[in-house]
Design a protein around this motif. Structure first.
Motif, short mmCIF file in Angstrom:
data_model
loop_
_atom_site.label_atom_id
_atom_site.label_comp_id
_atom_site.label_asym_id
_atom_site.label_seq_id
_atom_site.Cartn_x
_atom_site.Cartn_y
_atom_site.Cartn_z
N ASP A 1 28.40 52.78 44.75
CA ASP A 1 28.90 52.64 46.12
C ASP A 1 28.73 51.22 46.68
O ASP A 1 28.47 51.04 47.87
N VAL A 2 28.90 50.23 45.84
CA VAL A 2 28.91 48.86 46.35
C VAL A 2 30.10 48.67 47.28
O VAL A 2 31.20 49.11 46.98
N ARG A 3 29.88 48.05 48.43
CA ARG A 3 30.97 47.84 49.39
C ARG A 3 31.37 46.37 49.51
O ARG A 3 32.50 46.06 49.81
N VAL A 4 30.40 45.48 49.32
CA VAL A 4 30.68 44.05 49.47
C VAL A 4 30.16 43.30 48.24
O VAL A 4 29.02 43.53 47.81
N ALA A 5 31.00 42.43 47.69
CA ALA A 5 30.57 41.63 46.54
C ALA A 5 31.09 40.21 46.71
O ALA A 5 32.24 40.01 47.11
N SER A 6 30.25 39.23 46.40
CA SER A 6 30.65 37.84 46.56
C SER A 6 30.08 37.04 45.40
O SER A 6 28.96 37.30 44.95
N ALA A 7 30.86 36.06 44.90
CA ALA A 7 30.43 35.30 43.74
C ALA A 7 31.24 34.02 43.65
O ALA A 7 32.26 33.86 44.32
N TYR A 8 30.78 33.11 42.82
CA TYR A 8 31.61 31.99 42.38
C TYR A 8 31.83 32.20 40.88
O TYR A 8 30.88 32.56 40.17
N PRO A 9 33.07 31.99 40.37
CA PRO A 9 33.29 32.26 38.95
C PRO A 9 32.45 31.35 38.05
O PRO A 9 32.31 30.16 38.35
N GLY A 10 31.91 31.89 37.01
CA GLY A 10 31.12 31.10 36.06
C GLY A 10 30.99 31.85 34.76
O GLY A 10 30.51 32.98 34.75
N THR A 11 31.46 31.26 33.66
CA THR A 11 31.38 31.90 32.35
C THR A 11 29.91 31.98 31.93
O THR A 11 29.23 30.97 32.03
N PRO A 12 29.38 33.13 31.51
CA PRO A 12 30.09 34.36 31.14
C PRO A 12 30.08 35.46 32.20
O PRO A 12 30.28 36.61 31.84
N SER A 13 29.91 35.15 33.48
CA SER A 13 29.78 36.23 34.47
C SER A 13 31.09 36.58 35.17
O SER A 13 31.20 37.62 35.83
N THR A 14 32.11 35.73 35.05
CA THR A 14 33.31 35.79 35.90
C THR A 14 33.96 37.17 36.01
O THR A 14 34.36 37.60 37.09
N GLU A 15 34.08 37.88 34.88
CA GLU A 15 34.89 39.11 34.87
C GLU A 15 34.24 40.26 35.63
O GLU A 15 34.88 41.29 35.85
N ILE A 16 32.98 40.12 36.00
CA ILE A 16 32.36 41.23 36.75
C ILE A 16 33.11 41.43 38.06
O ILE A 16 33.58 42.53 38.36
N LEU A 17 33.26 40.36 38.83
CA LEU A 17 33.94 40.50 40.12
C LEU A 17 35.44 40.73 39.96
O LEU A 17 36.05 41.44 40.76
N GLN A 18 36.03 40.12 38.93
CA GLN A 18 37.46 40.36 38.72
C GLN A 18 37.74 41.84 38.50
O GLN A 18 38.75 42.36 38.93
N ASN A 19 36.82 42.52 37.81
CA ASN A 19 37.01 43.96 37.58
C ASN A 19 36.64 44.78 38.80
O ASN A 19 37.33 45.75 39.13
N LEU A 20 35.57 44.40 39.47
CA LEU A 20 35.15 45.14 40.66
C LEU A 20 36.23 45.08 41.74
O LEU A 20 36.44 46.04 42.49
N ALA A 21 36.92 43.93 41.81
CA ALA A 21 37.94 43.72 42.85
C ALA A 21 39.07 44.73 42.76
O ALA A 21 39.77 44.99 43.74
N LYS A 22 39.23 45.34 41.58
CA LYS A 22 40.35 46.27 41.39
C LYS A 22 40.04 47.66 41.95
O LYS A 22 40.93 48.48 42.10
N TYR A 23 38.76 47.94 42.17
CA TYR A 23 38.41 49.27 42.69
C TYR A 23 38.67 49.36 44.19
O TYR A 23 38.42 48.41 44.93
N GLU A 24 39.16 50.52 44.60
CA GLU A 24 39.42 50.71 46.03
C GLU A 24 38.11 50.86 46.79
O GLU A 24 37.14 51.41 46.28
N GLY A 25 38.12 50.37 48.01
CA GLY A 25 36.95 50.56 48.86
C GLY A 25 35.86 49.54 48.63
O GLY A 25 34.75 49.66 49.15
N VAL A 26 36.14 48.53 47.82
CA VAL A 26 35.16 47.46 47.61
C VAL A 26 35.76 46.16 48.12
O VAL A 26 36.88 45.81 47.75
N TYR A 27 35.03 45.45 48.98
CA TYR A 27 35.47 44.12 49.37
C TYR A 27 34.87 43.13 48.37
O TYR A 27 33.64 43.00 48.28
N SER A 28 35.72 42.45 47.62
CA SER A 28 35.26 41.46 46.63
C SER A 28 35.85 40.11 46.96
O SER A 28 37.05 40.03 47.22
N GLU A 29 35.05 39.08 46.89
CA GLU A 29 35.58 37.75 47.24
C GLU A 29 35.00 36.68 46.31
O GLU A 29 33.92 36.83 45.74
#
Lengths: 196, 601
Positions: free
Chosen positions: B19-47
């Motif tokens: 039930d994460v609602r807000v996520a914020s990050a700066y892209p950085g290999t190897p972590s980048t795809e976490i937020l890219q994937n989370l952003a696709k779920y409904e009900g999550v604000y990802s930036e």
């Protein structure tokens, strides 16, 4: 090494950035999982998006621990580029199989005279491994209608040496490519299977 | 059907299910795809935030309203975010707070190698270390539970081999999301205002919390003993566990998933049961040092390397050296030496940075570089940048160089340049440019604005006009921003126009005081469709001079020998050829070709 790892298959897929190495390894992993097996895959792609060395390790079996293949223990080295076949040859186990495209991608560092593209690759491969399969995958794929079919063609060739049923291969390929390329890819897969 | 997910995809799934609602990050290999994937779920604000410090602070603010939050970063990103993290450990949280941090052992795409397990110990916050994708998903869920139960941020520490390897994850089902009702923001001054007086009251809670977490560490199923033959007992965590299972399937193993605080009791009882105790861990002797501090006789880094990634080979070799495994590694015949032909990463064909680097080299200045695709400008044939340390540092380093030269090295009149990408400028370059203006140094800043965060695979940033979740937004006007910082000389140039680019650089270099050149051309990777035009070499005109080869474009290679061609009195010359499938029509090669052999096809 021990009884629990005896059933494990190790496939190292190599090539250059943009050739489709990652998609090929993705398809292979899903074929294994759709057969009820455990599978792991791990890839290293270089800093730049284009042209660098790409390797993808695929391992499947009853239970997989490490996501990467040890040097000297790959059952199959599946290669999209000839110099890359040579680069990764030490990963093959003594009775392992080389399946390689004959395509050569010459890096600018060679054009500028700072390095040389290896010579006599096919001869070295024949000396070092038993009956390597080296094929003109790119012209064949273009003949079928699309250079991107190299991918499925090479997978078809690899499928001859893997204990995974052909129906599972076809099902996963159908699900992995856009609908309008489905038939073409299945044709390319069959064409690969017919090459020995 | 079962899914094969990367560790990063599994972290996103676990966060969504938590039930994460807000996520914020700066892209950085190897972590980048976490937020890219989370952003696709409904009900999550990802930036995407401009940097990791900002991202963590956004997450803190959201957590204060009671919603669950996630912030992600790579190992060096946590250095940037370390400031808020250390105090967040004092304030604690409201909504569950998880930091997913991905280390890069082996430096596949990083400027250093650092073991961020020490950060959890440093900040005194719980840390979980998954050893595969399934665990990544489960541990994220557990991290949220720990966070809320113990009023603390919790860290999930990944590594490249976890983030980017795929493994089977059992029945991922987004409908499993455990939805909660957040309480909303409530004023709590003693908890959230860290004046010295308040902070001193919070401090004892840290020690108290670690003690309570230690009890959890003793009982959690993530710290499990797999008893087998008891001659050898191995303590391990993360990906190292898999290499141990692969090489020593018959040994007893203490598999640690919660690695701060450590389960001291479990470690002692495991040590009592086995004859020889060995720690296998990637990078620093983090576990080994703490196990040794318990007074236990343990072996570790004397057999296993401290740098680079571990692997099955390296772990097997270590066990062989420790005398606990006989023939570990299969015999290997190395490839012939010519197989080591380098295939260095390159800026793409048509990359807009190429023209800038080609021009800047002609000025023979001092060029400070930064982190991004354009760091590749250090490689031959361009070799156009001379330094690179961390995000945003090019401008401040150039400032330092210019100040030192102005005061103490008067004979050296070379112009000082800083090159920095658009995303990196928004990350921390702004701060550095502020200093250049404020302390007035003679620095020429070139912002390579290719309209995207290219290095990590084309992520949006404050300059692009789009958010992570693809919403239209205000694009920050770089020119106005730079002007507002007080830069008097700001100009925009087209890096595909070599003459204009070189002339602008020359003019700025001849003037005193700070100036900013903004080059504007979109990254070739975000351009869709076939190029408007492509170029070819006219064999009749090509004299094999090699000028076009100096651009280092992957589309240009050497073709046929020129009859009678000679270079330096000996080598035969070859004509250039352009690969029509790679050419994007940038025209730089046409501009450098003096005999006019390169023409539009």
């Amino acid at each position: 090494m021990n009884s629990s790892t005896a059933q494990i298959k190790n496939i190292l897929i190599v090539g250059c950035g943009g050739q489709g190495v990652i998609l090929a390894s993705e398809i292979l992993s899903y074929v294994a999982v759709s057969c009820g097996l455990d599978a792991k895959k791990s890839e290293i792609h270089g800093m730049s998006q284009r042209g660098g060395v790409v390797t993808s390790h695929v391992r499947y079996g009853r239970k997989i621990a490490s996501p990467t293949i040890m040097e000297g223990s790959a059952d199959i080295l599946l290669s999209f580029e000839l110099a890359e076949t040579l680069r990764w040859i030490s990963y093959l186990k003594p009775e392992g199989k080389v399946i390689s495209s004959r395509q050569q991608i010459v890096p600018p560092i060679v054009s500028t005279g700072l390095a040389a593209y290896p010579e006599n690759i096919e001869q070295i491969l024949r000396e070092r491994t038993d009956k390597p399969i080296i094929t003109d995958a790119l012209p064949q794929a273009m003949e079928l209608g699309n250079p991107k079919l190299v991918n499925t063609l090479l997978l078809g060739m690899a499928s001859n040496f893997l204990d995974l049923p052909v129906e599972q291969w076809k099902m996963v390929i159908e699900n992995s490519v856009p609908p309008r390329f489905k038939e073409l890819n299945l044709t390319a897969f069959d064409a690969g299977r017919s090459l020995q | 059907m079962k899914k094969i997910l990367t560790g990063n995809e599994a972290v996103a799934l676990g966060a969504y299910e938590s039930d994460v609602r807000v996520a914020s990050a700066y892209p950085g290999t190897p972590s980048t795809e976490i937020l890219q994937n989370l952003a696709k779920y409904e009900g999550v604000y990802s930036e995407w935030a401009p940097n990791e410090k900002v991202a963590m602070e956004v997450a803190i603010g959201a957590s204060m309203t009671g919603v669950r939050v996630l912030t992600t970063m790579k190992h060096v990103g946590l250095n940037v975010a370390a400031d808020p993290l250390m105090t967040l450990a004092y304030t604690g949280i409201k909504g569950g707070f998880v930091v997913a941090c991905a280390d890069d052992p082996g430096m596949h795409s990083s400027q250093n190698e650092q073991d961020n397990r020490f950060y959890a110990k440093f900040a005194q916050i719980p840390m979980l270390e998954p050893s595969d994708s399934q665990e990544a998903r489960e541990m994220v869920k557990e991290a949220f539970e720990l966070s809320e139960t113990f009023d603390t941020p919790a860290m999930v520490r990944l590594t490249t081999r976890i983030s980017h390897s795929k493994g089977v994850v059992s029945t991922p089902d987004p409908s499993l999301r455990n939805s909660t009702t957040p309480k909303g923001f409530e004023r709590d001054l003693k908890k959230f205002v860290m004046l010295p007086g308040h902070a001193k009251l919070r401090q004892p809670r840290l020690l108290d919390r670690v003690e309570k977490l230690q009890a959890i560490s003793e009982t959690t199923s993530f710290n499990r003993i797999e008893y087998n033959e008891r001659k050898i007992g191995i303590i391990t965590s993360g990906i190292s566990y898999q290499y141990v299972k692969e090489t020593m399937p018959s040994a007893s193993i203490l598999k640690l998933g919660m690695t701060f605080p450590l389960p001291v009791g479990k470690i002692r009882s495991f040590a009592d049961e086995v004859t020889t105790l060995i720690v296998v861990e990637e990078l620093e002797p983090y576990l080994e040092e703490q196990v040794r501090m318990l007074g236990l006789d343990v072996k570790g880094k004397e057999f296993f390397p401290t740098t680079d990634e571990l692997s099955t080979d390296r772990v097997a070799t270590g066990f062989a050296r420790a005398g606990v495994l006989e023939t570990a590694v299969p015999p290997v015949t190395p490839p012939p030496p010519e197989a080591n032909m380098p295939r260095p990463p390159l800026m793409c064909a048509g990359c807009s940075h190429r023209g800038v680097f080609y021009a800047i080299k002609k000025l023979k200045g001092i060029v400070h570089g930064d982190i991004g695709c354009y760091t590749l400008g250090v490689l031959p044939p361009l070799q156009a940048i001379e330094t690179c340390v961390c995000m945003g540092a090019s401008i401040s380093m150039a400032h330092g160089t210019a100040k030192a030269m102005e005061k103490d090295i008067k004979g050296d009149k070379r112009p000082v340049f800083a090159v920095i990408g658009d995303s990196t400028f928004f990350h921390t370059g702004i701060n550095s440019l502020t200093n250049v203006v404020y302390n007035n140094s003679n620095v020429k800043v070139i912002i390579l604005d290719n309209r995207i965060t290219a290095m990590t695979g084309a992520q949006q940033n404050p300059g692009t006009g789009k958010t992570l979740q693809e919403e239209q937004t205000t694009a920050i006007d770089m020119e106005k921003l730079v002007t507002a910082l007080g830069v008097k000389r700001v100009r925009i140039i087209d890096p595909y126009d070599l003459e204009e680019t070189l002339a602008a650089m020359k003019e700025e270099a001849s003037l005193d005081g700070p100036s900013v050149l903004i080059t504007k051309r979109p990254c070739i990777q975000i351009m869709r469709g076939a190029p408007e035009k492509i170029f070819e070499v006219n064999g009749k005109n090509c004299i094999g001079c090699g000028m076009c080869q100096k651009l280092g474009c992957p589309a240009i290679s050497l073709g046929d020998e020129i009859t009678g061609g000679r270079k330096n009195g000996k080598t035969a010359l070859k004509q250039s050829v352009i690969d029509p499938t790679l050419c994007t029509g940038c025209s730089l090669c046409e501009q450098v070709c003096k005999p006019g052999a390169i023409q539009e096809k």
